[in-house]
Motif scaffolding. Structure first.
Motif, PDB file in Angstrom:
ATOM      1  N   MET A   1       7.555  -1.844 -14.206  1.00 25.03           N
ATOM      2  CA  MET A   1       6.586  -0.767 -14.404  1.00 25.03           C
ATOM      3  C   MET A   1       5.542  -0.771 -13.296  1.00 25.03           C
ATOM      4  SD  MET A   1       5.839  -0.888 -18.496  1.00 25.03           S
ATOM      5  CE  MET A   1       7.150  -1.185 -19.672  1.00 25.03           C
ATOM      6  N   GLN A   2       5.082  -1.953 -12.931  1.00 27.96           N
ATOM      7  CA  GLN A   2       4.077  -2.055 -11.872  1.00 27.96           C
ATOM      8  C   GLN A   2       4.613  -1.509 -10.550  1.00 27.96           C
ATOM      9  OE1 GLN A   2       3.469  -6.284 -12.434  1.00 27.96           O
ATOM     10  NE2 GLN A   2       1.417  -5.969 -13.268  1.00 27.96           N
ATOM     11  N   LYS A   3       5.875  -1.793 -10.264  1.00 29.18           N
ATOM     12  CA  LYS A   3       6.466  -1.276  -9.023  1.00 29.18           C
ATOM     13  C   LYS A   3       6.529   0.246  -9.039  1.00 29.18           C
ATOM     14  CE  LYS A   3       9.200  -5.455  -8.210  1.00 29.18           C
ATOM     15  NZ  LYS A   3      10.554  -6.065  -8.241  1.00 29.18           N
ATOM     16  N   ASP A   4       6.850   0.816 -10.205  1.00 31.86           N
ATOM     17  CA  ASP A   4       6.856   2.274 -10.313  1.00 31.86           C
ATOM     18  C   ASP A   4       5.463   2.849 -10.107  1.00 31.86           C
ATOM     19  OD1 ASP A   4       9.589   2.345 -10.815  1.00 31.86           O
ATOM     20  OD2 ASP A   4       9.343   2.283 -12.993  1.00 31.86           O
ATOM     21  N   LEU A   5       4.455   2.202 -10.678  1.00 31.74           N
ATOM     22  CA  LEU A   5       3.084   2.677 -10.497  1.00 31.74           C
ATOM     23  C   LEU A   5       2.639   2.552  -9.046  1.00 31.74           C
ATOM     24  CD1 LEU A   5       1.574   1.134 -13.752  1.00 31.74           C
ATOM     25  CD2 LEU A   5       1.615   3.588 -13.206  1.00 31.74           C
ATOM     26  N   ILE A   6       3.019   1.473  -8.400  1.00 34.55           N
ATOM     27  CA  ILE A   6       2.695   1.304  -6.975  1.00 34.55           C
ATOM     28  C   ILE A   6       3.312   2.425  -6.158  1.00 34.55           C
ATOM     29  CG2 ILE A   6       3.112  -0.159  -4.951  1.00 34.55           C
ATOM     30  CD1 ILE A   6       2.896  -2.585  -6.861  1.00 34.55           C
TER      31      ILE A   6
END
Length: 410
Positions: A359-364
């Protein structure tokens, strides 16, 4: 901190299969003599202290976050460190109540030392006691790991090898200075020492003599432990006279995405926005003038707080919102006899770290600053989720959940 260029991919020219533990052990022993010893010697460690501390030390394969030569680091699926797990489990009633009850007993037993140290440093006795209780059960929790085995293993092949190499050399300097013998040094699985659970570099910088015997004994002396914890907090900027924080009610009109130490404002401004203390009591005049920060460790799924700069001093001790919150809350229970939080923890915190990292990678990829794709839902990740939810017309909750995995795509 010393800058140590320790990167296993450069140290070893030939990769070893990850499961060939005997071969990795050989490389570990070679690393101790050819790589670590020159670094330790340059920092004033004698050959005798080095050998006494590391003779017979072998890799501890049971430690987390290990990256053997020839393998690729991966985000672990599960979270071993309680401070980053489910909030409801971390604030288990038995743990909270037991620590507070023991803290009140220790407050009476060590009243004179606590009064003196609080007067000297400005750090409240209740906060010192809460940290002491959380870290080692006031010295009653057994600390069984061989510190040099832990530190050497992690320095050789962990996801934070350079950091643990620095800590390993600091541990050797502790032995060199005569504070404790190498083979007697015990630690947590993360390499933390003694009753205050200091990393070795913190011992060298902050350990204090609380009983006037000329030593800083964080292993066996309650007085030294109290003085050392207070010294650590004072030197990290504890503001005397201010509280750590207050549980509050945050109206729906105040976005949970306003969380974080970089979005502070005078507490009177939060009050003007409709934020109120759950106790019903007003903020004192000096707190109203001081800066406060919104802190929602479970987003809209748990209690909310307005915290002060002292909360972030507690986070310097252990970089976890839940840890700092536990210390502040237990300290209040020790001194004031307060009860449980008014807000209830929702059923959050059950995701795998690898899921949160995705999820963090998608937000980044969308341009959000989540503080790194480490699988830990810190305040930057929480508020980024809230901003994404607001931008996509959702009700902001500011916390990851399983339904977001398929929806979070740039």
């Amino acid at each position: 901190m010393r800058v140590l260029f320790v990167f296993l991919g450069l140290i070893w020219a030939t990769a070893v299969p990850a499961l060939d533990r005997a071969a990795v052990e050989q490389r570990f022993q070679a690393w101790l003599s050819t790589e670590l010893w020159p670094l330790a010697r340059a920092e004033g460690v004698s050959r005798r202290a080095f050998q006494n501390s590391l003779s017979g030390v072998r890799i501890n394969w049971d430690l987390p976050d290990l990256v053997p030569p020839g393998t690729t680091p991966k985000t672990p699926k599960t979270q071993r460190q309680a401070e980053f797990g489910a909030p409801a489990r971390y604030f288990n009633a038995n743990t909270v109540q037991g620590t507070a009850a023991a803290g009140r007993r220790m407050a009476k037993r060590h009243a004179a030392t606590l009064r003196r140290v609080e007067a000297d440093t400005g750090v409240p006795a209740r906060i010192i006691l809460a940290i002491w209780g959380r870290e080692s059960g006031f010295g009653q929790v057994p600390i069984r790991h061989d510190a040099f085995q832990v530190l050497a293993t992690k320095a050789f092949m962990s996801t934070r090898a350079a950091y643990f190499t620095d800590e390993l050399i600091a541990a050797l300097q502790i032995v060199e200075a005569g504070h404790i013998s190498g083979r007697a040094m015990k630690s947590s699985w993360a390499g933390a020492l003694g009753q205050p659970q200091f990393m070795p570099s913190s011992f060298l910088t902050y350990a204090a003599d609380g009983n006037g015997d000329g030593r800083a004994d964080i292993w066996g002396s309650a007085e030294d432990t109290i003085a050392s914890i207070a010294n650590y907090l004072a030197r990290h900027g504890w503001v005397s006279g201010r509280d750590w924080g207050f549980e509050v009610t945050v109206p729906a009109s105040v976005s949970c995405a306003l969380e974080g130490p970089d979005q502070g404002r005078p507490i009177r401004d939060w009050v003007a926005m409709g934020v109120t203390r759950v106790s019903g009591r007003p903020f004192s005049a000096h707190e109203l003038r001081g800066e406060g920060y919104l802190m929602m460790p479970a987003g809209r799924h748990g209690p909310a707080f307005i915290v002060t700069p002292n909360f972030y001093v507690l986070k310097d001790y252990n970089t976890s919102d839940l840890y700092a919150l536990f210390v502040g809350h237990v300290g209040d229970r020790i001194q004031y006899g307060v009860g449980d939080f008014k807000g209830h923890w929702g059923k959050v915190g059950g995701l795998y770290r690898s899921d949160i990292a995705a999820m963090q990678k998608d937000l980044i990829a969308m341009g959000h600053d989540v503080g790194g794709a480490d699988g830990l839902p810190g305040y930057k990740t929480r508020r980024s989720i809230g901003r994404w939810q607001e931008a996509t017309g959702q009700r902001p909750t500011c916390f990851p959940d399983a339904r977001m995995k398929s929806r979070l795509r740039p």
